[in-house]
Write a protein that holds these residues in place. Structure first.
Motif, short mmCIF file in Angstrom:
data_model
loop_
_atom_site.label_atom_id
_atom_site.label_comp_id
_atom_site.label_asym_id
_atom_site.label_seq_id
_atom_site.Cartn_x
_atom_site.Cartn_y
_atom_site.Cartn_z
N PRO A 45 38.74 7.11 111.14
CA PRO A 45 37.97 7.84 112.15
C PRO A 45 38.19 9.35 112.10
N SER A 46 39.35 9.78 111.58
CA SER A 46 39.67 11.21 111.51
C SER A 46 39.58 11.72 110.08
N TYR A 47 38.60 11.23 109.34
CA TYR A 47 38.54 11.51 107.90
C TYR A 47 38.33 12.99 107.58
N ARG A 48 37.79 13.78 108.52
CA ARG A 48 37.58 15.20 108.25
C ARG A 48 38.63 16.09 108.93
N CYS A 49 39.78 15.55 109.18
CA CYS A 49 40.82 16.34 109.85
C CYS A 49 41.43 17.36 108.89
N GLY A 50 42.08 18.37 109.44
CA GLY A 50 42.80 19.34 108.62
C GLY A 50 44.08 18.75 108.07
N ILE A 51 44.50 19.24 106.91
CA ILE A 51 45.69 18.69 106.27
C ILE A 51 46.77 19.73 105.99
N ALA A 52 46.62 20.95 106.52
CA ALA A 52 47.57 22.00 106.19
C ALA A 52 49.00 21.64 106.62
N HIS A 53 49.15 20.93 107.76
CA HIS A 53 50.50 20.55 108.19
C HIS A 53 51.11 19.53 107.24
N LEU A 54 50.28 18.66 106.66
CA LEU A 54 50.78 17.69 105.68
C LEU A 54 51.12 18.38 104.36
N LEU A 55 50.31 19.35 103.98
CA LEU A 55 50.64 20.15 102.79
C LEU A 55 51.99 20.83 102.97
N ALA A 56 52.24 21.32 104.19
CA ALA A 56 53.51 22.00 104.46
C ALA A 56 54.69 21.06 104.25
N THR A 57 54.58 19.85 104.78
CA THR A 57 55.67 18.87 104.63
C THR A 57 55.90 18.52 103.17
N LEU A 58 54.82 18.20 102.47
CA LEU A 58 54.94 17.83 101.06
C LEU A 58 55.38 19.02 100.21
N GLY A 59 54.88 20.19 100.55
CA GLY A 59 55.23 21.39 99.79
C GLY A 59 56.70 21.75 99.93
N LEU A 60 57.23 21.62 101.14
CA LEU A 60 58.65 21.91 101.34
C LEU A 60 59.51 20.93 100.56
N GLU A 61 59.12 19.65 100.57
CA GLU A 61 59.85 18.64 99.80
C GLU A 61 59.80 18.97 98.30
N LYS A 62 58.64 19.38 97.83
CA LYS A 62 58.49 19.72 96.41
C LYS A 62 59.32 20.95 96.06
N PHE A 63 59.30 21.94 96.92
CA PHE A 63 60.08 23.15 96.67
C PHE A 63 61.57 22.85 96.61
N GLN A 64 62.04 22.00 97.51
CA GLN A 64 63.46 21.67 97.55
C GLN A 64 63.90 20.85 96.35
N SER A 65 62.98 20.06 95.78
CA SER A 65 63.34 19.20 94.65
C SER A 65 63.01 19.82 93.29
N GLU A 66 61.95 20.65 93.23
CA GLU A 66 61.49 21.17 91.94
C GLU A 66 61.52 22.69 91.84
N GLY A 67 61.68 23.37 92.96
CA GLY A 67 61.65 24.82 92.94
C GLY A 67 60.23 25.35 93.06
N PRO A 68 60.04 26.66 92.92
CA PRO A 68 58.72 27.27 93.10
C PRO A 68 57.78 27.00 91.95
N ALA A 69 56.50 27.27 92.20
CA ALA A 69 55.49 27.13 91.14
C ALA A 69 55.73 28.18 90.06
N LYS A 70 55.27 27.86 88.86
CA LYS A 70 55.35 28.82 87.76
C LYS A 70 54.29 29.90 87.95
N GLU A 71 54.53 31.06 87.36
CA GLU A 71 53.61 32.18 87.53
C GLU A 71 52.20 31.85 87.05
N ASP A 72 52.11 31.04 85.99
CA ASP A 72 50.80 30.75 85.41
C ASP A 72 50.20 29.44 85.92
N GLU A 73 50.78 28.88 86.98
CA GLU A 73 50.27 27.61 87.51
C GLU A 73 48.87 27.81 88.08
#
Length: 221
Positions: free
Chosen positions: A176-204
């Motif tokens: 029912p909420s298929y068009r909801c915003g996802i920025a808060h979920l990106l934040a959660t996943l992004g923080l987990e990724k940063f803590q496990s893999e570090g920052p993105a590469k410059e050419d990413e």
């Protein structure tokens, strides 16, 4: 941590900011006018948190798949902002973020959907926390053959209804909420990724899944 995350992968623009326990999220369905709205809306989110850009510790941006133009705008903004303030950034697939809303549903197949145009869709299938297919550029009939017949399938993401209406034998459920915003979920996943893999590469760069029409025409493919 002071964090900013943004999704420009579709016409549903979503921006999230956090400063310690305080959070602000803004979602606008603005028909891909991101080049006009991204900077002022980001500024508004930061002001609600009493943050300046230089206060940020991490920026998370949706890395695709999605609109080629939208992804490039978001990626350019994130790279430019973080380079100017000396802050790291990471990318997270928008499909991952849409699927993350249903991580606790281990008995269902989750299929986030983004319109790829030309009657095709970007998607992948998840079961709980686990993605069980590659990121796909797929037509309705191919999708119908892909989903298991013995498990419920939930369609989510901004173009879930478009795919659902394109299926000849529709057995899928619509979030029912298929068009909801996802920025808060990106934040959660992004923080987990940063803590496990570090920052993105410059050419990413963005995850496009397929080449743009301009690239196809240029290469004669």
């Amino acid at each position: 941590m002071n964090l900013l995350s943004l999704d420009t992968s579709t016409e549903v623009l979503s921006i999230f900011g956090s400063a310690g326990p305080k959070t602000v999220e803004l979602t606008r369905d603005i028909d891909l006018r991101h080049s006009e709205q991204l900077i002022p809306l980001t500024d508004w989110v930061l002001r609600q948190l009493s943050l300046r850009p230089k206060d940020l510790d991490l920026v998370v941006v949706a890395g695709g798949p999605g609109s080629f133009t939208g992804l490039r705008i978001g990626m350019a903004f994130a790279k430019g902002l973080t380079a100017s303030i000396g802050c790291p950034y990471v990318t997270v697939s928008a499909l991952d973020a849409y699927a993350a809303r249903f991580n606790n549903l281990c008995d269902s197949i989750i299929a986030p959907v983004i319109d790829a145009k030309k009657h095709r869709f970007y998607t992948a299938l998840w079961k709980g926390h686990q993605r069980v297919t590659e990121y796909l550029d797929i037509g309705p009939e191919e999708f119908q053959q892909l989903i298991p017949k013995d498990q419920p399938c939930i369609l989510t993401g901004p173009h879930a209804l478009l795919l659902k209406n394109s299926l000849s034998h529709d057995t899928c459920l619509l979030d029912p909420s298929y068009r909801c915003g996802i920025a808060h979920l990106l934040a959660t996943l992004g923080l987990e990724k940063f803590q496990s893999e570090g920052p993105a590469k410059e050419d990413e760069g963005p995850l496009y899944v397929r080449k743009s029409d301009a690239e196809i025409a240029k290469n004669g493919l």
